[in-house]
Design an enzyme around this catalytic site. Sequence first.
Site, PDB file in Angstrom:
ATOM      1  N   ASP A  56      69.462 -96.463 -22.501  1.00 38.04           N
ATOM      2  CA  ASP A  56      69.976 -95.518 -23.485  1.00 38.04           C
ATOM      3  C   ASP A  56      70.710 -94.422 -22.701  1.00 38.04           C
ATOM      4  O   ASP A  56      70.082 -93.571 -22.067  1.00 38.04           O
ATOM      5  CB  ASP A  56      68.803 -94.950 -24.296  1.00 38.04           C
ATOM      6  CG  ASP A  56      69.256 -93.875 -25.281  1.00 38.04           C
ATOM      7  OD1 ASP A  56      70.437 -93.472 -25.243  1.00 38.04           O
ATOM      8  OD2 ASP A  56      68.413 -93.439 -26.085  1.00 38.04           O
ATOM      9  N   HIS A  97      63.828 -91.657 -27.351  1.00 32.33           N
ATOM     10  CA  HIS A  97      64.321 -91.231 -28.668  1.00 32.33           C
ATOM     11  C   HIS A  97      63.916 -92.303 -29.674  1.00 32.33           C
ATOM     12  O   HIS A  97      63.808 -93.484 -29.330  1.00 32.33           O
ATOM     13  CB  HIS A  97      65.843 -91.124 -28.568  1.00 32.33           C
ATOM     14  CG  HIS A  97      66.546 -90.543 -29.759  1.00 32.33           C
ATOM     15  ND1 HIS A  97      66.793 -91.269 -30.896  1.00 32.33           N
ATOM     16  CD2 HIS A  97      67.085 -89.315 -29.981  1.00 32.33           C
ATOM     17  CE1 HIS A  97      67.451 -90.516 -31.766  1.00 32.33           C
ATOM     18  NE2 HIS A  97      67.645 -89.322 -31.240  1.00 32.33           N
ATOM     19  N   LYS A 143      78.769 -87.162 -28.535  1.00 35.37           N
ATOM     20  CA  LYS A 143      78.114 -86.276 -27.566  1.00 35.37           C
ATOM     21  C   LYS A 143      78.996 -86.075 -26.337  1.00 35.37           C
ATOM     22  O   LYS A 143      78.627 -85.358 -25.418  1.00 35.37           O
ATOM     23  CB  LYS A 143      76.757 -86.842 -27.153  1.00 35.37           C
ATOM     24  CG  LYS A 143      75.732 -86.873 -28.298  1.00 35.37           C
ATOM     25  CD  LYS A 143      74.393 -87.347 -27.797  1.00 35.37           C
ATOM     26  CE  LYS A 143      73.486 -87.865 -28.885  1.00 35.37           C
ATOM     27  NZ  LYS A 143      72.865 -86.830 -29.695  1.00 35.37           N
ATOM     28  N   GLN A 175      72.414 -89.368 -23.392  1.00 32.57           N
ATOM     29  CA  GLN A 175      72.433 -88.039 -22.775  1.00 32.57           C
ATOM     30  C   GLN A 175      73.002 -88.063 -21.367  1.00 32.57           C
ATOM     31  O   GLN A 175      73.428 -87.020 -20.858  1.00 32.57           O
ATOM     32  CB  GLN A 175      71.008 -87.444 -22.739  1.00 32.57           C
ATOM     33  CG  GLN A 175      70.403 -87.194 -24.103  1.00 32.57           C
ATOM     34  CD  GLN A 175      71.140 -86.122 -24.901  1.00 32.57           C
ATOM     35  OE1 GLN A 175      71.866 -85.287 -24.355  1.00 32.57           O
ATOM     36  NE2 GLN A 175      70.978 -86.146 -26.215  1.00 32.57           N
ATOM     37  N   CYS A 189      63.839 -86.129 -32.694  1.00 35.28           N
ATOM     38  CA  CYS A 189      63.732 -87.599 -32.837  1.00 35.28           C
ATOM     39  C   CYS A 189      62.942 -88.201 -31.679  1.00 35.28           C
ATOM     40  O   CYS A 189      63.281 -89.282 -31.167  1.00 35.28           O
ATOM     41  CB  CYS A 189      65.112 -88.254 -32.934  1.00 35.28           C
ATOM     42  SG  CYS A 189      65.982 -87.805 -34.415  1.00 35.28           S
TER      43      CYS A 189
HETATM   44  C1  LIG Z   1      68.489 -90.033 -25.909  1.00 30.99           C
HETATM   45  C2  LIG Z   1      69.136 -90.344 -27.227  1.00 30.99           C
HETATM   46  N1  LIG Z   1      69.174 -91.615 -27.655  1.00 30.99           N
HETATM   47  C3  LIG Z   1      69.747 -91.962 -28.820  1.00 30.99           C
HETATM   48  C4  LIG Z   1      70.307 -91.018 -29.632  1.00 30.99           C
HETATM   49  C5  LIG Z   1      70.930 -91.446 -30.919  1.00 30.99           C
HETATM   50  O1  LIG Z   1      72.295 -91.135 -30.935  1.00 30.99           O
HETATM   51  P1  LIG Z   1      73.129 -91.337 -32.276  1.00 30.99           P
HETATM   52  O2  LIG Z   1      72.457 -90.514 -33.319  1.00 30.99           O
HETATM   53  O3  LIG Z   1      74.487 -90.830 -31.919  1.00 30.99           O
HETATM   54  O4  LIG Z   1      73.112 -92.775 -32.592  1.00 30.99           O
HETATM   55  C6  LIG Z   1      70.289 -89.668 -29.245  1.00 30.99           C
HETATM   56  C7  LIG Z   1      70.842 -88.612 -30.118  1.00 30.99           C
HETATM   57  O5  LIG Z   1      70.374 -87.503 -30.151  1.00 30.99           O
HETATM   58  C8  LIG Z   1      69.690 -89.331 -28.005  1.00 30.99           C
HETATM   59  O6  LIG Z   1      69.642 -88.075 -27.570  1.00 30.99           O
END
Ligand SMILES: Cc1ncc(COP(=O)(O)O)c(C=O)c1O
Length: 416
Positions: free
Chosen positions: A205, A129, A231, A208, A373
Amino acid sequence: MALTTTDPLDAALVKADFPLLARTVHGKPIVYLDSAATSQKPTVVLDAMQHYYETINANVHRGVYAIAEEATNALEAARGTTRRFVNARSDAEIVFTKNATEALNLVVQSWGRTNLSEGDVVVLSHMEHHANIVPWQMLQAEKGIEIRWIPLDPEGRLDLTDLDRLLDGAKVLAVTAMSNVLGTFNPVRRLTDAARTAGAISVIDGCQSVPHSATDVQELGADFLAFSAHKLCGPTGIGVLYGREELLDAMPPFLGGGEMIRDVTLDGFTTNDLPWKFEAGTPPIAEAIGLGAAIDYLSSLGMDRVRAHEKAITTYAFDTLTDRFGDDLRIHGPQNADERGGVLSFAFKDLHPHDISQVLDQHAVCVRAGHHCAKPLMKILGVGATARASVYVYNDTSDIDALADALDATGDFFAF
Ligand SMILES: Cc1ncc(COP(=O)(O)O)c(C=O)c1O
């Protein structure tokens, strides 16, 4: 919920816990299939936050009156709940941030700026991401670090053939535990072991993975793990950075201001203990309480049952969509539900994902369309965007049937 821990999840019962899922859209019952973007919130979370505002609203760690102490206790209790949820060793290892993105930026700005210099190597993967790419690229622009990339195999798994070579001399391995586009679950323990052997720290990270499967940071061997409350049935406005205490202890603060200081004079400042050293300013108090309630809620369902439920729905989705649409519909990522979570990015006929999403919306089916993203990954997949349906605890087979029916209608709508 009158379920025993061995029962499969009853999604109809679970759905009744989420007020938003009772609403209609365009006159039809909502079918919410965008939980990878954000999950819906159960009543217990909304009630916990409202209870805070109605009964103990006060700033924390400051007042010595009763409700200020109750608010502080509630905030710190939520930290303890979060610590147990991911099996961190102490509350000092649980830092509350604004979201996962801020948690990852904290690692880069604090650990990275202190420990990395020109030519140092950070290893990322092609399925990251932007939140786990751009902060490192910002450091690259500032310090001249080198970024290496773990490629993907044709099925959308990490291709680890050259992992040891990629990690040779590296200082950091930063990867997602589960792709928000491909659904792929990555072999985190293998990756953190390889990083440690190479002398690199590991940054995971967990955005998910944490909402959808049991997480044990000690078993994973992760040095840092980032995730967002919104989430996992919790509110927006709060994320979590788990960090190994020795690392957090040695890191400088990320932001300056109240809460993170022990003392300030005209000549300088000293920092507070962990984890508050990284929590400048008034923290997200109601949000932390909501996060604690969300974790209690998920724990009452049982994270192993959450995973089993999503695996069953994912398998049902693969079977249903393949049966009904054959080659007209292609799901990206591993084709086996054992290897993936309930995130289904797909291409349908030759329709643009935004067109698909708009027609699905007319049938009250909410899916995401776009680059998610993950623009570098889109480029590697050779697409500009995908449509993405993603499931959670409140989805059942009827939601997948509704998606399939709405896709049928979408195909008809664009058949000319
Ligand atoms: C794999 C992953 N990393 C990071 C993020 C970023 O999360 P946030 O926007 O809650 O900071 C997301 C959000 O869609 C994500 O799916």
